[in-house]
Design a protein around this motif. Structure first.
Motif, PDB file in Angstrom:
ATOM      1  N   ARG A 118      52.438  53.107  39.979  1.00 52.06           N
ATOM      2  CA  ARG A 118      51.169  52.485  39.634  1.00 52.06           C
ATOM      3  C   ARG A 118      51.391  51.325  38.663  1.00 52.06           C
ATOM      4  O   ARG A 118      50.812  50.248  38.809  1.00 52.06           O
ATOM      5  CB  ARG A 118      50.243  53.529  39.001  1.00 52.06           C
ATOM      6  N   ASP A 119      52.262  51.559  37.679  1.00 53.63           N
ATOM      7  CA  ASP A 119      52.569  50.495  36.724  1.00 53.63           C
ATOM      8  C   ASP A 119      53.294  49.341  37.408  1.00 53.63           C
ATOM      9  O   ASP A 119      53.032  48.174  37.115  1.00 53.63           O
ATOM     10  CB  ASP A 119      53.435  51.038  35.579  1.00 53.63           C
ATOM     11  N   ARG A 122      50.891  47.087  39.144  1.00 57.29           N
ATOM     12  CA  ARG A 122      50.191  46.211  38.196  1.00 57.29           C
ATOM     13  C   ARG A 122      51.125  45.117  37.666  1.00 57.29           C
ATOM     14  O   ARG A 122      50.751  43.952  37.613  1.00 57.29           O
ATOM     15  CB  ARG A 122      49.649  47.030  37.024  1.00 57.29           C
ATOM     16  N   GLU A 123      52.342  45.510  37.349  1.00 59.43           N
ATOM     17  CA  GLU A 123      53.291  44.525  36.815  1.00 59.43           C
ATOM     18  C   GLU A 123      53.632  43.448  37.845  1.00 59.43           C
ATOM     19  O   GLU A 123      53.846  42.292  37.482  1.00 59.43           O
ATOM     20  CB  GLU A 123      54.574  45.242  36.352  1.00 59.43           C
ATOM     21  N   GLN A 126      50.928  40.993  37.721  1.00 58.87           N
ATOM     22  CA  GLN A 126      51.070  40.211  36.485  1.00 58.87           C
ATOM     23  C   GLN A 126      52.160  39.144  36.616  1.00 58.87           C
ATOM     24  O   GLN A 126      52.005  38.013  36.145  1.00 58.87           O
ATOM     25  CB  GLN A 126      51.390  41.158  35.321  1.00 58.87           C
ATOM     26  N   ASP A 145      48.323  39.761  31.245  1.00 58.62           N
ATOM     27  CA  ASP A 145      48.112  41.208  31.306  1.00 58.62           C
ATOM     28  C   ASP A 145      46.615  41.528  31.489  1.00 58.62           C
ATOM     29  O   ASP A 145      46.234  42.281  32.394  1.00 58.62           O
ATOM     30  CB  ASP A 145      48.668  41.837  30.013  1.00 58.62           C
ATOM     31  N   THR A 148      45.254  40.315  34.846  1.00 58.09           N
ATOM     32  CA  THR A 148      45.697  41.229  35.907  1.00 58.09           C
ATOM     33  C   THR A 148      44.804  42.462  35.966  1.00 58.09           C
ATOM     34  O   THR A 148      44.364  42.882  37.041  1.00 58.09           O
ATOM     35  CB  THR A 148      47.158  41.660  35.653  1.00 58.09           C
ATOM     36  N   ARG A 149      44.519  43.031  34.813  1.00 58.51           N
ATOM     37  CA  ARG A 149      43.682  44.235  34.789  1.00 58.51           C
ATOM     38  C   ARG A 149      42.252  43.927  35.250  1.00 58.51           C
ATOM     39  O   ARG A 149      41.595  44.760  35.873  1.00 58.51           O
ATOM     40  CB  ARG A 149      43.679  44.845  33.387  1.00 58.51           C
ATOM     41  N   LEU A 152      42.458  43.690  39.086  1.00 59.58           N
ATOM     42  CA  LEU A 152      42.577  45.037  39.671  1.00 59.58           C
ATOM     43  C   LEU A 152      41.291  45.835  39.476  1.00 59.58           C
ATOM     44  O   LEU A 152      40.972  46.706  40.289  1.00 59.58           O
ATOM     45  CB  LEU A 152      43.783  45.774  39.080  1.00 59.58           C
ATOM     46  N   ASN A 156      39.938  47.613  42.648  1.00 59.82           N
ATOM     47  CA  ASN A 156      39.944  49.077  42.625  1.00 59.82           C
ATOM     48  C   ASN A 156      38.525  49.630  42.648  1.00 59.82           C
ATOM     49  O   ASN A 156      38.257  50.661  43.261  1.00 59.82           O
ATOM     50  CB  ASN A 156      40.666  49.591  41.374  1.00 59.82           C
TER      51      ASN A 156
ATOM     52  N   TRP B 161      41.491  51.952  30.811  1.00 57.69           N
ATOM     53  CA  TRP B 161      42.731  51.478  30.185  1.00 57.69           C
ATOM     54  C   TRP B 161      42.522  50.796  28.830  1.00 57.69           C
ATOM     55  O   TRP B 161      43.443  50.763  28.022  1.00 57.69           O
ATOM     56  CB  TRP B 161      43.463  50.514  31.131  1.00 57.69           C
TER      57      TRP B 161
END
Lengths: 189, 189
Positions: A118-119, A122-123, A126, A145, A148-149, A152, A156, B161
């Protein structure tokens, strides 16, 4: 048989919840014995971990094909990743919901691989944002960062409401969101 | 006592899950009798409904103060709504997580009010987007419904998060997201 157990469990976990579903429910629905279940899985935990892993590893694999394509610029990569996520709702809505909803039900030992993937997902996004900043596609002062979130978050969240058979197609929704992310909704002069 | 039951249940539901928490767990932790619990609530369902309602009604109330302020233009309203949602993470993270995660555990009769408020919250954001389109703040060809869901995706996802005690403040995150939504991340010429 393993795939049958997975497919049917995805359905049960989505409808009833992971905790509320027993191994008994699974084997009854499949008309097999508990022995069959335990031949493939030590526990419900292991099964949930596998369901999560199949889901996230599949996304990461598709994602890496996109980002490793040297012919694509960062905007194209972001667009294709957004499309890929929204597209996957069609076939993998249940898996996705279980992924987000039931993760906290995985015990520590079963969670690690899962969180790592999952990380990684995301990375990877990024990195594309950072690449775009370096190459002058995106604004220099972005916090890659947080952006990116945010991106998502948009994709999501769509698992909870988007109906691919509705008025708006996957392609149209991808365009709307890509356009908002790249150009904003403010009226241009 | 009612508030104590609510506060403690929020903690238990967040840590263990709604289904996994029994009325017995709640009364034991509070050192009261089951009779006390049932004096205030007919069932765990009713309690969960109330937790959800307190959470969403509080947000709607704050939101309506923002959108009914005739001195604010649509951009200001959107910014303040985003700030308000992210800000509420600080004090209401647990309630929010329970809201998103446990909604499917509410039976139909307890769900209606709740969904109505949730829809109202979304429709209110959509009205601000439509107002902004009419007034020439936002692009004319936007799909206000889809854009609204995208914006709420960004903010709602942050509950999973965002750490308000981390490197990025609520104010900074609000600016980053408002800026992305209004102006996009593309490098300006």
């Amino acid at each position: 048989m393993k795939q049958k157990i997975i497919d049917y469990s995805i359905q049960l976990f989505d409808e009833k919840g992971f905790t509320e579903t027993s191994v008994q429910d699974i084997v009854e629905g499949l008309n097999v014995t508990k022995g069959t279940f335990y031949y493939y899985y030590k526990s419900k935990q292991e099964l949930l971990r596998d369901i999560h892993l199949y889901y996230i590893e599949y996304l990461v694999k598709q994602q890496e094909e996109i980002i490793n394509d040297a012919d694509k610029d960062s905007r194209t990569k972001i667009r294709e990743i957004i499309y890929m996520i929204i597209q996957s709702i069609q076939e993998r809505r249940r898996s996705a919901r279980i992924f987000f909803r039931e993760m906290r039900n995985l015990q520590q030992e079963y969670l690690a691989q899962n969180m790592q993937q999952r990380d990684l997902f995301r990375e990877n996004v990024q990195k594309v944002i950072e690449e775009g900043i370096r190459e002058g596609d995106f604004e220099e002062n972005l916090n890659a960062d947080m952006i990116t979130r945010g991106i998502l978050g948009i994709t999501n969240w769509s698992y909870y409401w988007f109906n691919p058979e509705g008025d708006v197609s996957v392609d149209e929704l991808t365009d709307m969101y890509t356009n908002m992310i790249f150009n904003g909704i403010n009226k241009k002069e």
